[in-house]
Design a protein around this motif. Structure first.
Motif, PDB file in Angstrom:
ATOM      1  N   ALA A  19     -11.521  -5.883   5.525  1.00  0.00           N
ATOM      2  CA  ALA A  19     -10.824  -6.146   4.546  1.00  0.00           C
ATOM      3  C   ALA A  19     -10.854  -4.769   3.466  1.00  0.00           C
ATOM      4  O   ALA A  19      -9.713  -4.378   2.840  1.00  0.00           O
ATOM      5  N   ILE A  20     -12.190  -4.256   3.290  1.00  0.00           N
ATOM      6  CA  ILE A  20     -12.297  -3.036   2.422  1.00  0.00           C
ATOM      7  C   ILE A  20     -11.511  -1.808   2.919  1.00  0.00           C
ATOM      8  O   ILE A  20     -10.696  -1.362   2.528  1.00  0.00           O
ATOM      9  N   ALA A  21     -11.680  -1.612   4.329  1.00  0.00           N
ATOM     10  CA  ALA A  21     -10.799  -0.622   5.044  1.00  0.00           C
ATOM     11  C   ALA A  21      -9.250  -0.784   4.859  1.00  0.00           C
ATOM     12  O   ALA A  21      -8.469   0.307   4.517  1.00  0.00           O
ATOM     13  N   ASN A  22      -8.934  -1.821   5.266  1.00  0.00           N
ATOM     14  CA  ASN A  22      -7.429  -2.063   5.076  1.00  0.00           C
ATOM     15  C   ASN A  22      -6.926  -2.001   3.683  1.00  0.00           C
ATOM     16  O   ASN A  22      -5.809  -1.591   3.256  1.00  0.00           O
ATOM     17  N   GLY A  23      -7.866  -2.355   2.669  1.00  0.00           N
ATOM     18  CA  GLY A  23      -7.434  -1.990   1.347  1.00  0.00           C
ATOM     19  C   GLY A  23      -7.257  -0.738   0.994  1.00  0.00           C
ATOM     20  O   GLY A  23      -6.398  -0.368  -0.079  1.00  0.00           O
ATOM     21  N   ILE A  24      -8.026   0.273   1.569  1.00  0.00           N
ATOM     22  CA  ILE A  24      -7.966   1.482   1.359  1.00  0.00           C
ATOM     23  C   ILE A  24      -6.804   2.405   2.129  1.00  0.00           C
ATOM     24  O   ILE A  24      -6.173   2.841   1.364  1.00  0.00           O
ATOM     25  N   THR A  25      -6.804   1.808   3.420  1.00  0.00           N
ATOM     26  CA  THR A  25      -5.686   2.744   4.321  1.00  0.00           C
ATOM     27  C   THR A  25      -4.468   1.984   4.376  1.00  0.00           C
ATOM     28  O   THR A  25      -3.583   2.707   4.525  1.00  0.00           O
ATOM     29  N   GLY A  26      -4.462   0.646   3.933  1.00  0.00           N
ATOM     30  CA  GLY A  26      -3.146   0.069   4.197  1.00  0.00           C
ATOM     31  C   GLY A  26      -2.707   0.085   5.593  1.00  0.00           C
ATOM     32  O   GLY A  26      -1.508  -0.396   5.871  1.00  0.00           O
ATOM     33  N   TYR A  56     -11.357 -11.027   1.826  1.00  0.00           N
ATOM     34  CA  TYR A  56     -10.897 -11.794   3.033  1.00  0.00           C
ATOM     35  C   TYR A  56      -9.894 -11.053   3.490  1.00  0.00           C
ATOM     36  O   TYR A  56      -8.578 -11.188   2.944  1.00  0.00           O
ATOM     37  N   ALA A  57      -9.797 -10.680   4.662  1.00  0.00           N
ATOM     38  CA  ALA A  57      -8.938  -9.593   5.102  1.00  0.00           C
ATOM     39  C   ALA A  57      -7.749 -10.339   5.508  1.00  0.00           C
ATOM     40  O   ALA A  57      -6.466  -9.848   5.276  1.00  0.00           O
ATOM     41  N   ASP A  58      -7.615 -11.601   6.045  1.00  0.00           N
ATOM     42  CA  ASP A  58      -6.503 -12.329   6.292  1.00  0.00           C
ATOM     43  C   ASP A  58      -5.800 -12.885   5.185  1.00  0.00           C
ATOM     44  O   ASP A  58      -4.797 -13.716   5.320  1.00  0.00           O
ATOM     45  N   TYR A  59      -6.357 -12.900   4.102  1.00  0.00           N
ATOM     46  CA  TYR A  59      -5.737 -13.637   2.886  1.00  0.00           C
ATOM     47  C   TYR A  59      -4.298 -13.625   2.725  1.00  0.00           C
ATOM     48  O   TYR A  59      -3.603 -14.231   2.129  1.00  0.00           O
ATOM     49  N   ARG A  60      -3.878 -12.284   2.800  1.00  0.00           N
ATOM     50  CA  ARG A  60      -2.412 -11.931   2.367  1.00  0.00           C
ATOM     51  C   ARG A  60      -1.478 -11.830   3.553  1.00  0.00           C
ATOM     52  O   ARG A  60      -0.310 -11.600   3.586  1.00  0.00           O
ATOM     53  N   SER A  61      -1.818 -12.443   4.706  1.00  0.00           N
ATOM     54  CA  SER A  61      -0.942 -12.614   6.086  1.00  0.00           C
ATOM     55  C   SER A  61      -0.853 -13.975   6.591  1.00  0.00           C
ATOM     56  O   SER A  61      -0.701 -14.027   7.990  1.00  0.00           O
TER      57      SER A  61
END
Length: 922
Positions: free
Chosen positions: A24-31, A656-661
């Motif tokens: 989640a942190i990585a995806n928030g940074i990189t998108g 939570y990585a999957d929260y928005r999907s």
């Protein structure tokens, strides 16, 4: 939970949560989902690298010892047979300090790899964020890659590449090892090929990266003096992180975090400069022996398990048990505590101990010292910090974004530094027995506190089960007559009176729907919370907080119930057909206890909140999933340093990585998060429950032509459980984007009012939710007009209190932080009388306690409180000074005989628009 589910939660749960947070942190940074997989693989491998290095060392020790003992073992097996051989082997092993189960050390790396593989397999196979996401030549990370096309046959390249890398890595790693070890590794490579061949590309890509990292590691450790290279790499990485932190992050907190990470990475390079003392000192006898250190470590692990796994989750649930219970599907919220406890057991009693056991003797001492410091800091954090963030919901989200000042950061770091320093000095003084005693006593104390919370929750659940049985009902239904006289009292919880003029201007059709109403902007509430503000609405001035406190020999609950029954009983005694819906805090229960009306057979009582929840099953499942995951994260949030609070809390998502999907056009996505002033994802399930009740008012309304009079009271929380809505419809959506609409409505106007500019999420949420409430009431009013029950119906709409949202629309003078914003005591107040036809605005001063008098006007002469014999009128409105209170909102805590810890505010001259008329005591 089954045994397998318990084992999965304990062993794999912490690993999957770690994967999720890092991703989640990585995806928030990189998108970018693909880049995030690279970040995840690199991070996890670096975290477990010491574990694998120690496992490799232990395997090497076991192999060396086996080779050294092999001649003796072969000789015994050749010379002796049967029991004699067994006895001789046992004696030989004992003489050489070797136990047969040491052979398992040879498979230690494999044993460690299995749980990480299963956790990664389970997590990435179910990560919705990968579905449809492309990365380079991989079209969809959520399905097998199909990168090789041979005619009409598609082959998956990633599993083949993964296996090739795995075999090369195995060749390098097993160089010089016995054939058995080589066969083991090559066999595992083939097994992984079979297992992962048809797996999603994202999972295989992740495992390929892991194998690539393993290959680099194996090559790296074959070069001379690898430790020196490590120091150089860490130094370069530390500088890079420091620079990146300052370039890409803003704010003191993130810069401080990047600096800390950089310094940690510098430690290998600085090691030779921070050696403790001379070599002769290192040879001195340790003041705390290994056995004592081990007991201290285990006690600390146990204490953290109970603190994070039981005490904190049980404490937050016990503050308002009913909020964590679904009355339609009542299960004890202790199941959430159980899962959190299992996660804590897995984290601190399994994985922490695994790391501890695989450490060197020196490392074990460091673990013990670190665990003591961590425990003391965690307890300090939980007891004294992170308590001023406001009200938190059952979804573990605060009403407002958490704000932390630089002063709070610095103060917290100083306190934690002081605590860590004291613990370190005690350790260096050799007070191991003291630390051990403190750890054991702490475990006992926290366990006792946890048991108290659990017992309280269990007791309250038993009470709620009784209420749930009593509350089982048919669909709510109330009657309005076309020939009699109807009185309707509607309480819109926390509806803000000052917003009404702007809402009417933005939606002119509301003026037509509300034709006949008189709006009273100069309205006053006696409490800024429902427990203090609602009783005067239903019982009149006799139930102002000051009057309720004067009856100090009676419980607040009894006085509150009495207030709720005043109007229904009086109207019932006058022959009205009476219906009461959702009486707020009835019997001081979060879910109203309708049994307070059981003795009145002619009073019909219903719960409309949740009665039309078509998505209830989905909402319950999603809420349970969220709590099962986030309750453990909330516990970590409460014990981590303040400078990490925003990172761990993560706007209530808890990384939570999957929260928005999780979007599905056919169902709501429960779990609401604004992502700016104009956009949000998910829906607020509490709002949706209340909104659905308003939408279904026409279905609840039964119109008759019988010559009977009716009384209806209705309470709704759509204006309290606020959310961001899609404009211009002002309706809930899974994805809200009001960017374009707000460009055209950046400034809202109303006659005689200052311009309104919304600038914060809270302001947008309240404005939109108040608008949605009026729109749905307007639709119901259209229904009443169409069915001939408008002119003969008196409707009073009010709120128990307003809300301070930083707009200052009333006085125009600006309100300082230590004063009362009148908007918080300015409720919505509107009356439509019999036969009225125009929408008007009146400057007449009104209070919430006027509602009973206005409801009885012309229908009941000289009304008298049926419980106290006191006349009901508006005389007290003419007092020189009116008193209101801001008190603890929790009916679980504030349930004595008087309102506890109440702060008082006053109004004089019957004018809320003059700042000088207000006073507020802190």
């Amino acid at each position: 939970m089954t045994i397998l589910q318990i084992l999965h939660t304990i062993v794999l749960g912490p690993l999957e949560l770690l994967f999720d947070v890092v991703y989640a942190i990585a995806n928030g940074i990189t998108g970018n989902p693909g880049l995030s997989l690279i970040f995840l693989s690199l991070t996890i491998n670096l975290l477990v690298l010491p574990l694998y290095r120690r496992a490799d060392a232990m395997q090497e020790e076991e192999r060396d010892q086996s080779l050294r003992l092999k001649p003796g073992v072969d000789h015994i097996r050749k010379v002796f047979k049967g029991d004699e051989r067994f006895m001789m082997l046992q004696t030989f092993y004992r003489q050489n300090d070797y136990k047969p189960y040491y052979a398992l050390k040879g498979s230690l790396s494999l044993l460690l790899e299995i749980p990480f593989f299963i956790a990664a397999y389970h997590y990435l196979s179910n990560l919705n964020l990968l579905n449809g996401a492309s990365f380079g030549p991989i079209a969809d990370l959520g399905v097998p890659d199909n990168l090789i096309k041979l005619g009409g046959i598609s082959l998956h390249l990633l599993p083949i590449l993964m296996t090739a890398i795995n075999i090369v890595s195995g060749i390098i790693y097993t160089k010089g090892m016995p054939l058995k070890s080589k066969i083991q590794l090559y066999g595992m490579a083939l097994i992984f090929l079979v297992l992962l061949y048809e797996s999603p590309a994202g999972l295989v890509f992740y495992w390929t990266l892991n194998n690539l990292f393993s290959l680099v590691k194996n090559i790296f450790y074959k070069i001379p003096n690898p430790k020196k290279v490590i120091k150089i790499i860490c130094s370069i990485a530390g500088i890079a992180v420091l620079i990146a932190g300052f370039v890409f992050f803003t704010g003191l907190r993130r810069k401080a975090l990047s600096l800390i990470v950089a310094l940690i990475l510098q430690l290998p390079l600085l090691n030779k400069y921070i050696k403790r003392g001379k070599d002769n000192k290192s040879k001195q006898k340790e003041l705390i022996n290994a056995d004592t250190a081990k007991v201290i470590f285990y006690a600390c692990c146990l204490l953290m398990t109970v603190l994070i796994g039981v005490l904190i989750p049980s404490a937050i649930i016990s503050t308002s048990t009913a909020e964590f219970v679904e009355m339609s599907d009542l299960h004890s919220p202790l199941r959430y505590v159980l899962r959190t406890a299992l996660m804590a057991i897995g984290t601190f009693m399994v994985w922490c101990i695994v790391f501890y056991k695989l450490s060197s003797d020196k490392g074990k001492k460091a673990f013990s010292l670190g665990s003591v410091i961590a425990v003391f800091c965690a307890v300090i954090e939980y007891m004294f910090f992170g308590k001023g963030y406001g009200n938190i919901s059952s979804t573990l989200r605060y009403d407002l974004p958490i704000e932390i000042s630089a002063k709070e950061y610095i103060f917290n770091l100083l306190i934690l530094g002081l605590v860590a320093g004291i613990v370190y000095l005690v350790w260096k003084k050799g007070k191991g027995e003291l630390l051990k005693a403190v750890g054991i006593i702490g475990c006992i104390a926290i366990t006792v506190m946890s048991v108290v919370n659990v017992v309280k929750i269990n007791s309250e659940v038993s009470e709620l089960k009784v209420i749930a049985e009593q509350s089982k009902q048919e669909a709510p239904q109330f009657t309005l007559s076309t020939t009699g006289q109807n009185v309707v009292v509607i309480m819109m919880d926390r509806a803000i009176g000052a917003l009404v003029p702007y809402l009417m201007e933005e939606k002119p059709e509301l003026k037509q729907q509300f034709a006949g109403f008189t709006f009273y902007p100069n309205a006053f509430s006696f409490g800024l919370t429902t427990n203090a503000g609602a009783p005067p609405i239903f019982g009149g001035y006799e139930y102002m907080p000051s009057e309720m406190d004067a009856r100090s020999n009676e419980s607040l609950k009894d006085k509150h119930n009495e207030a709720l029954k005043v109007m229904p009983v009086l109207f019932m005694n006058e022959g009205f057909k009476v219906t009461v819906c959702d009486p707020p805090y009835a019997n001081y229960q979060w879910t109203p206890d309708l049994s307070i009306f059981d003795e009145y057979k002619d009073i019909n009582a219903y719960l409309t909140s949740g009665a039309y929840d078509d998505n209830e099953a989905d909402r319950i499942v999603q809420k349970e999933h969220s709590l099962n995951r986030n309750l453990f994260c909330y516990s970590l949030f409460r014990v981590c340093p303040v400078f990490l609070h925003k990172e761990v809390y993560n706007e209530g998502i808890y990384n939570y990585a999957d929260y928005r999907s999780r979007y599905n056009d056919d169902q709501w996505v429960f779990g609401y998060t604004p992502s700016g002033n104009y956009t949000s994802t998910g829906v607020n399930d509490d709002f949706l429950t209340e909104y659905s009740a308003l939408e279904n008012l026409p279905f609840m309304t039964q119109v008759t032509d019988t010559n009977e009079n009716t009384y209806l009271s209705l309470v709704n929380g759509a204006t309290h459980d606020v959310t961001m809505l899609q404009e211009p419809e002002f309706e809930p959506k899974n994805e809200v984007d009001n960017t374009e609409y707000e460009k055209e409505h950046a400034v809202r106007t109303a006659p005689g009012m200052k311009d309104l500019q919304l600038t914060t999420v809270e302001q947008f949420e309240h404005y939109q939710s108040n608008m949605a409430g009026l729109i749905q009431l307007g639709k119901w009013f259209d229904y009443l007009k169409e069915n001939g029950v408008w002119d003969n119906t008196r409707i009073i709409i009010t709120a128990d209190h307003g809300r301070c949202i930083g707009l200052d629309l009333l006085t125009g003078d600006g309100i300082s932080s230590d004063e009362l914003d009148p908007m918080s005591a300015n409720p919505l107040f509107m009356i439509k009388d019999f036969g009225s036809t125009e929408f008007t605005i009146s400057d007449e001063f009104m209070t919430c306690a006027d509602v009973p008098t206005e409801a009885f006007k012309g229908l009941i002469d000289n009304p008298v409180n049926p419980f106290t014999g006191v006349p009901i009128n508006e005389d007290r409105k003419n007092d020189d000074v009116l008193y209101g209170v801001y008190c603890e909102a929790s009916i679980e805590k504030n349930n004595g005989n008087t309102f506890s810890d109440a702060k008082q505010y006053t109004l004089k001259n019957q004018n809320i628009f003059d700042t000088d008329n207000w006073t507020y005591s802190n």
